[in-house]
Design a protein around this motif. Structure first.
Motif, PDB file in Angstrom:
ATOM      1  N   ILE A   1       0.820  -1.204   0.000  1.00 33.39           N
ATOM      2  CA  ILE A   1       0.000   0.000   0.000  1.00 33.39           C
ATOM      3  C   ILE A   1       0.856   1.257   0.000  1.00 33.39           C
ATOM      4  O   ILE A   1       1.823   1.367   0.747  1.00 33.39           O
ATOM      5  CB  ILE A   1      -0.923   0.044   1.241  1.00 33.39           C
ATOM      6  CG1 ILE A   1      -1.719  -1.257   1.390  1.00 33.39           C
ATOM      7  CG2 ILE A   1      -1.855   1.244   1.161  1.00 33.39           C
ATOM      8  CD1 ILE A   1      -2.716  -1.513   0.293  1.00 33.39           C
ATOM      9  N   ALA A   2       0.475   2.217  -0.842  1.00 32.78           N
ATOM     10  CA  ALA A   2       1.067   3.552  -0.819  1.00 32.78           C
ATOM     11  C   ALA A   2       0.021   4.539  -0.315  1.00 32.78           C
ATOM     12  O   ALA A   2      -1.161   4.431  -0.655  1.00 32.78           O
ATOM     13  CB  ALA A   2       1.543   3.954  -2.209  1.00 32.78           C
ATOM     14  N   TYR A   3       0.457   5.488   0.501  1.00 33.60           N
ATOM     15  CA  TYR A   3      -0.419   6.528   1.033  1.00 33.60           C
ATOM     16  C   TYR A   3       0.117   7.896   0.661  1.00 33.60           C
ATOM     17  O   TYR A   3       1.335   8.083   0.517  1.00 33.60           O
ATOM     18  CB  TYR A   3      -0.489   6.460   2.562  1.00 33.60           C
ATOM     19  CG  TYR A   3      -1.264   5.291   3.122  1.00 33.60           C
ATOM     20  CD1 TYR A   3      -2.642   5.370   3.307  1.00 33.60           C
ATOM     21  CD2 TYR A   3      -0.622   4.110   3.466  1.00 33.60           C
ATOM     22  CE1 TYR A   3      -3.359   4.304   3.823  1.00 33.60           C
ATOM     23  CE2 TYR A   3      -1.331   3.038   3.982  1.00 33.60           C
ATOM     24  CZ  TYR A   3      -2.708   3.143   4.161  1.00 33.60           C
ATOM     25  OH  TYR A   3      -3.401   2.082   4.663  1.00 33.60           O
ATOM     26  N   PHE A   4      -0.791   8.848   0.517  1.00 34.42           N
ATOM     27  CA  PHE A   4      -0.400  10.258   0.420  1.00 34.42           C
ATOM     28  C   PHE A   4      -0.915  10.939   1.668  1.00 34.42           C
ATOM     29  O   PHE A   4      -2.120  10.992   1.916  1.00 34.42           O
ATOM     30  CB  PHE A   4      -0.980  10.926  -0.821  1.00 34.42           C
ATOM     31  CG  PHE A   4      -0.441  12.313  -1.074  1.00 34.42           C
ATOM     32  CD1 PHE A   4       0.509  12.522  -2.064  1.00 34.42           C
ATOM     33  CD2 PHE A   4      -0.854  13.410  -0.314  1.00 34.42           C
ATOM     34  CE1 PHE A   4       1.026  13.788  -2.304  1.00 34.42           C
ATOM     35  CE2 PHE A   4      -0.333  14.675  -0.533  1.00 34.42           C
ATOM     36  CZ  PHE A   4       0.608  14.862  -1.531  1.00 34.42           C
ATOM     37  N   ILE A   5       0.009  11.467   2.460  1.00 31.90           N
ATOM     38  CA  ILE A   5      -0.325  12.131   3.713  1.00 31.90           C
ATOM     39  C   ILE A   5      -0.187  13.634   3.525  1.00 31.90           C
ATOM     40  O   ILE A   5       0.859  14.125   3.083  1.00 31.90           O
ATOM     41  CB  ILE A   5       0.586  11.661   4.849  1.00 31.90           C
ATOM     42  CG1 ILE A   5       0.490  10.135   5.012  1.00 31.90           C
ATOM     43  CG2 ILE A   5       0.228  12.356   6.159  1.00 31.90           C
ATOM     44  CD1 ILE A   5       1.510   9.552   5.971  1.00 31.90           C
ATOM     45  N   SER A   6      -1.223  14.365   3.844  1.00 33.78           N
ATOM     46  CA  SER A   6      -1.227  15.814   3.704  1.00 33.78           C
ATOM     47  C   SER A   6      -0.320  16.455   4.750  1.00 33.78           C
ATOM     48  O   SER A   6       0.042  15.846   5.764  1.00 33.78           O
ATOM     49  CB  SER A   6      -2.656  16.345   3.857  1.00 33.78           C
ATOM     50  OG  SER A   6      -2.666  17.744   4.016  1.00 33.78           O
ATOM     51  N   SER A   7       0.026  17.713   4.533  1.00 38.10           N
ATOM     52  CA  SER A   7       0.828  18.471   5.491  1.00 38.10           C
ATOM     53  C   SER A   7       0.083  18.721   6.797  1.00 38.10           C
ATOM     54  O   SER A   7       0.677  19.175   7.776  1.00 38.10           O
ATOM     55  CB  SER A   7       1.260  19.806   4.873  1.00 38.10           C
ATOM     56  OG  SER A   7       0.143  20.502   4.357  1.00 38.10           O
ATOM     57  N   THR A   8      -1.197  18.409   6.836  1.00 34.00           N
ATOM     58  CA  THR A   8      -1.976  18.487   8.084  1.00 34.00           C
ATOM     59  C   THR A   8      -1.998  17.151   8.825  1.00 34.00           C
ATOM     60  O   THR A   8      -2.567  17.054   9.904  1.00 34.00           O
ATOM     61  CB  THR A   8      -3.420  18.910   7.795  1.00 34.00           C
ATOM     62  OG1 THR A   8      -4.042  17.904   6.973  1.00 34.00           O
ATOM     63  CG2 THR A   8      -3.471  20.245   7.079  1.00 34.00           C
TER      64      THR A   8
END
Length: 283
Positions: free
Chosen positions: A86-93
């Motif tokens: 799994i790949a995730y994109f985590i926001s700067s928040t």
């Protein structure tokens, strides 16, 4: 990256991300399997999946603390007897904007992992624009990019663990640098043919070995008009790239890939207009 040493690898990744954030970076992307490497026959490989949620949360906390978006490579997750990459994109928040399960599994992975199969590729909104995620061998499938582009993706991030010897001895014998040719050609091609930025981040070998490693490395950002930017060698390192999103607008104005894809009847059913002929030419 150390083999099946999640704690050690996480500490190293954290150090890289902190340094990048201090230099003003807005997005940090790590390689595929960055916590464990790819050693599926090692008993510790599967057992390390038990900590996947904890490491994901740590990356979320780090992103919020440093005000930086993070794609933490890929994280192995267990679902019953199956393993998912799994790949995730985590926001700067610290919020998760996107999640992607690897669809096109490399041949040796198919004995150990479950593909996302027929789930569609979807882009998602982030503080940096609309982004899509792919993983390693997905690079070889233009259809994956087209599906993300049709959903508005401007940036496509691709964590990878791609080596120079991911082929047979016969294939390697034809050209020991063949996989480098594959990567350097395809990353840039995908950027041009989709008027998008391709952020390809591949595992590198030990720095002390320099280029004498079986890891392919060659992390780079492919951008239409500009080609490959920020390209690394085969040794483990960090590259910081400035991405001017206006370049993507120029590329689309020139190539009109997205415009054509949105047109009614698209799928190579375009018409050809020649001087002296009507606007619609029968094919």
């Amino acid at each position: 990256m150390s083999i099946v040493s999640p704690g050690e690898n996480f500490a190293k990744a954290t150090s890289f991300i902190r340094d990048s954030a201090a230099k003003g970076c807005h997005l940090a992307v790590l390689p595929e399997y960055h916590l464990t490497s790819w050693v599926p026959d090692d008993p510790a490989f599967r057992s390390s999946c038990a900590d996947s949620a904890a490491y994901l949360q740590k990356y979320q906390e780090l992103a919020k603390e440093l005000n930086i978006c993070i794609v933490p490579g890929t994280i192995l997750e267990a679902q019953g007897d199956a393993l998912q990459n799994i790949a995730y994109f985590i926001s700067s928040t610290g919020e998760i904007c996107g999640r992607y399960q690897k669809k096109n599994l490399w041949h040796p992975e198919r004995r150990h992992l479950v593909s996302s199969a027929h789930e569609p590729h979807r882009a998602f909104d982030t503080p940096l624009g609309r982004v899509g995620l792919l993983i390693c061998w997905d690079l070889a499938f233009p259809e994956a990019f087209r599906e993300l582009i049709s959903d508005g993706a401007e940036i496509i991030c691709i964590p990878a663990l791609w080596t120079m010897k991911d082929v047979t001895e016969e294939g390697y014998g034809l050209n020991p640098d063949g996989e480098a040719v594959f990567l350097n050609s395809t990353v840039v091609s995908r950027a041009f043919e989709n008027t998008c930025a391709v952020v390809f981040v591949n595992a590198g070998g030990p720095p002390e070995k320099g280029e004498k490693t079986h890891y392919a490395g060659l992390s780079q950002v492919g951008i239409p008009h500009l080609g490959s930017t920020g390209k690394l060698g085969r040794a483990e390192s960090v590259s910081m790239v400035d991405l001017d999103m206006r370049v993507l607008e120029v590329a689309e104005a020139n190539y009109k890939v997205r415009e054509d894809m949105k047109a009614e009847g698209w799928h190579y059913a375009y018409t050809q207009i020649r001087e002296g002929e009507s606007d619609v030419t029968k094919l």
